[in-house]
Design an enzyme around this catalytic site. Structure first.
Site, PDB file in Angstrom:
ATOM      1  N   LYS A   9      36.461  33.288  16.549  1.00 45.83           N
ATOM      2  CA  LYS A   9      36.986  34.453  15.816  1.00 45.83           C
ATOM      3  C   LYS A   9      38.373  33.858  15.012  1.00 45.83           C
ATOM      4  CE  LYS A   9      39.288  38.787  17.166  1.00 45.83           C
ATOM      5  NZ  LYS A   9      40.227  38.949  16.177  1.00 45.83           N
TER       6      LYS A   9
ATOM      7  N   GLY B 209      47.061  46.638  17.551  1.00 48.79           N
ATOM      8  CA  GLY B 209      47.943  47.028  18.316  1.00 48.79           C
ATOM      9  C   GLY B 209      48.503  48.491  17.964  1.00 48.79           C
TER      10      GLY B 209
ATOM     11  N   ALA C 188      40.621  45.869  14.777  1.00 49.63           N
ATOM     12  CA  ALA C 188      41.787  46.178  14.938  1.00 49.63           C
ATOM     13  C   ALA C 188      42.463  47.484  14.974  1.00 49.63           C
ATOM     14  CB  ALA C 188      42.901  45.228  14.483  1.00 49.63           C
TER      15      ALA C 188
END
Lengths: 261, 71, 261, 71, 261, 261, 71, 71
Positions: free
Chosen positions: C96, C157, C184
């Site tokens: 990744k 996040g 994400a």
């Protein structure tokens, strides 16, 4: 398992029975959805016709709880008469109460709705009122004896999802003990998941399943979505944040440009 | 006398009872429910419910139903 | 079953392993999620320390495919070195690829990303590049040999869900043959369902599960949500409409005010 | 000579090889990977990789990891 | 110039007079806003106190139309008594009718609202009812004799802008001849512009001006925003499109890679 | 007055000159907009044709600053050659730099953009780069010597407004000293106001004015909207709140149900 | 007798008229409006409005006002 | 020799200069700008710029322009 009125059921997805390509697909889709509650309606019987019986047999075979509605009613009187006819025909005291105030938006007439709810509750019905996200109206419905309140997500059949999540959330927060079900406008599984994440007790879906290219597949999708949303609500989702936050701890990152550690 | 049945005007004998109306219409009472003049009439009362001139009778049966229907 | 790189797997949910309250909860959550792919990272080994081995054993027991990331890398050179260390340590050619361009938004540096992808693909890696929703960059990554592209939903996040569904949808439409995974920013199960409804091949979740009040319950929620979204995509959802549409047929409505029918 | 290992400056014997450095650090080579001056060094090369003054050595191990980490 | 009730006025911005740092700033802000209508309220007079007179003088000097409200009223009776006291005190038959149903959301009680409107219209008032975006309620208010209807944008003082543009637009389309004014929740000038672009006849702003760092500057901002939105509505804005479209003609582009033209 | 490159100008609205129903309407609209900057382009001259001169005369009469663009360019080389031709023709060192990477979305190729910007800045141009909301790219453009950066709101001509206000706001916060102008996708005056409220220094509008039913009226609308948004930014707007807040003080409300005060 | 004025209980002479109440309160009738028991009383009627035990009197004056106020 | 002018192939005399090309095309040099093989040629250089076989010449003039144009 959760309680819907006086019944204990194991699915939070309620389904409509209209608009399916065929009765067989309807039956397969409801089965695939895991739904334990299906809405039904009444229509004028043409002399000699029997299709109503065939439909009713099919529904009975599914073994679901039947939730008759007062579709098309525009006055307290019509709604009350329809509820009574439905009770006799379907043998249930459950009634999805619709009193429509506008032919274009199919919006509930909330004043007439509260009045009809009062009459029907007094007459022994378990009333499932279809309403807007108006908190005051919801409170009046509760005062009228409704244990269940069903605000719309958006206009019936529009598939626009949750138009006003802020007020839907307010409704949930202010009426924590009432069974709240989003009743119209849901278009995609993610809409249903969102409603459940807000803490709603269930969602009622019809068009979004019946009008999908593959209604049975979409029924499965909504089954999973309702479960996902409920699990998410119970597991306590994180709140959105203004800034990015790494999920890999930063301490000890290789190649850290820096002073002696 | 004239009454309206499911939106259609019909001529029927004076003083007709509801159970007779169903018989005339060749309609079994199972599988339907009835309202007269916007008031529900339970099955047990069909025999004693006598219709009058201009009465409006609704005879309904189950159908698939979702949310609402506008008219 | 679907193909992710050269592997055939049965879950479209990829999970991160960071930020969990404990290794045990992490393991339980990954199991509950049904995920077959878990991301891992590298950090500087303190002399004499052994926690890395314990973590690595735990992951191996889970039997998932390991997807090492180049977390924290800010240059092509760092990313390439990290990828190679990861390949040796974890015994996989999957990587990744993250090349971060900004410490606050943790946004990918897309120019460096394309360059690093080119180097790593040439060196035999299966590169999973973490990128933005920029179509041109995605095309360059594909040109560089990536079979998989992972655009963000929103900053890492942040839990803000899909910031830009319009461009994510454009990406899907324009790159129909590339494996696309939202990587994400997903905060709620409904966000994951939405990504899947857009036709994405998978989603990668870390914070939203690890930081939930009940990570294992939330893992289940995301499992169901990903399934719901995929089923919904495959079943062909209805389109939103401007106006309300009844789902109960109007013909034969009782009490129809009207002329003789 | 002085080298930097994981961000910390250390004095080590001139011409030290990588496998000797690990031994000095009491670090088994299993479970770690190494880069010198931002270039990966495979395990098979530790024995022949001789360090020079000011070299930067990174010795890394697995850790839980999600998306990225800023530094 | 447009008609608000029986008055011809030249600004579509109505302003509240509360929450300003000082009476002077209030006066300056209203002047800067160009507003010709200012809302006022009533409160219990403490014995010997005179501040009410000072406020009333200040408002009269501004030369604006005064629009008293029935703030804080929770029943038809309270609202009717307050309207009558306001008529005597302020010498105007205009009344902004508020009947609040919930202390937390300050949401209108629409059933009581319609009833109070009926009473007040019969008594000669020009009623400006503060309501939700509910079309049926709006229609009832019109039936009760209201020429003006004021739906909220979002809850009072929340500054959330237009929560439900879809229903606000529906209201506008369905009631083309009613004077419609967005009455609460507007937080930013762009919200006001948006309301006007939807074809609303005006907006009423209080908190967003009074609580800005610089209320006078913000009053100017809203003045321009209302003008912008109205001009935009009248000039007929383009519709959003799914795809990009060049605004420079493509024919004759230099360096066109191609066949002989 | 504010500084755009080395010019001091009094309007924050930049306008395009394409797509107008006629040159006269274009001239009237630009005048009505108050804009001091108009974009122009180049096209292949057909032998004997003179329309370019007529257009150029019209623009010169308007007395605005001319901002030539590199419309249609797809490579660094094309963009640099076009910029140089534009400098000679229009006698200005200003250049709106477009390097398009995709024919359907008309999205900028940000890698080529940065490279072309570097070349042109070195050659003395004042470069106005058309880019995405990518912060890293914007930072590289600044590093390349750009004092002005122009992120899109949404794809050119789509009229979708600000697709990603979160990242646009991030860009503003992170690059406080750069002149930031939203360059594409604005459809309605409220979109322009919103961009300005985020603290952007200006907006560039073409399609939304030129394609309105009444371009001159719409030009006025955007003039007011840009002013409104800027005033709103400067006056410091209130933040949205979760709950309703009264704007009439509650103390002393008549009919207060309660205890002795 | 006891009445409530603006939420406060007061003892006043039996049979007091509204204009007398205002005088007792040192309150000019200009700049205020009055309701008794939730009914508006116009200024012209103050002289003839006789109060009774437990009456609720509201005397109000202008104030800045925006949207609503909860209580 | 053959060159391309604004996308169209044309036969022109060998060794033609740019100013002569414009003359042949009946194109005044005011109001246009020129690039040869993707390189800008300033007006002052037209006289000395000699074209070769297969050269690509762009001659452009002002036009209304907004954002971009795809091709």
């Amino acid at each position: 398992m959760w309680n819907l009125g006086d019944q204990e059921i194991d699915s939070r997805l309620l389904t409509g029975t209209a608009l399916f390509p065929s009765p067989e697909i309807m039956a397969d889709a409801i089965e695939a959805s895991g739904s334990r509650v299906a809405t039904v309606a009444l229509r004028r019987q043409a002399p000699g016709e029997r299709s109503g019986e065939a439909f009713w047999s099919l529904i009975r075979e599914l073994g679901v709880h039947v939730l008759p509605n007062t579709a098309g009613c525009k006055s307290v009187k019509e709604a009350v008469a329809t509820a009574n006819m439905a009770r006799e025909l379907f043998g249930t005291r459950w009634i999805k109460l619709e009193v429509i105030g506008d032919d274009y938006t199919l919006q509930p007439d909330t004043t007439a709705l509260v009045e009809a709810a009062r009459v029907l509750v007094a007459d022994g019905f378990e009333v499932f009122p279809y309403t807007t996200e108006d908190l005051i109206v919801a409170q009046r419905l509760v005062d009228a004896g409704c244990r269940i309140v069903m605000p719309w997500g958006s206009p019936i059949g529009s598939g626009r999802g949750l138009m006003n999540p802020y007020l839907l959330k307010t409704l949930r927060n202010r009426l924590p003990d009432v069974t709240l079900i989003v009743d119209a406008g849901i278009g995609r599984p993610s809409d249903a998941a969102r409603a459940m994440e807000l803490g709603y007790d269930g969602v009622l879906i019809n068009s979004a399943i019946a009008l999908a290219d593959d209604p049975v597949g979409m029924a499965r999708a909504f089954r999973a979505a309702v479960e996902a949303g409920r699990l998410g609500f119970e597991a306590g989702a994180m709140d959105p944040r203004e800034t990015a936050t790494p999920s890999t701890p930063t301490l000890g990152t290789p190649f850290w440009h820096g002073q002696d550690a | 006398m004239n009454i309206r049945v499911n939106g259609t005007t019909r001529e029927v004998p004076d003083g007709l009872t509801l159970d007779r109306l169903l018989a005339i219409l060749d309609q079994r009472s199972e599988g339907v429910a009835v309202a007269v003049n916007l008031e529900f009439v339970p099955k047990s009362a069909y025999q004693h419910t006598r219709l009058s001139e201009s009465d409006t009778v609704e005879i309904v049966a189950p159908i698939a139903g979702g949310l609402t229907c506008g008219t």
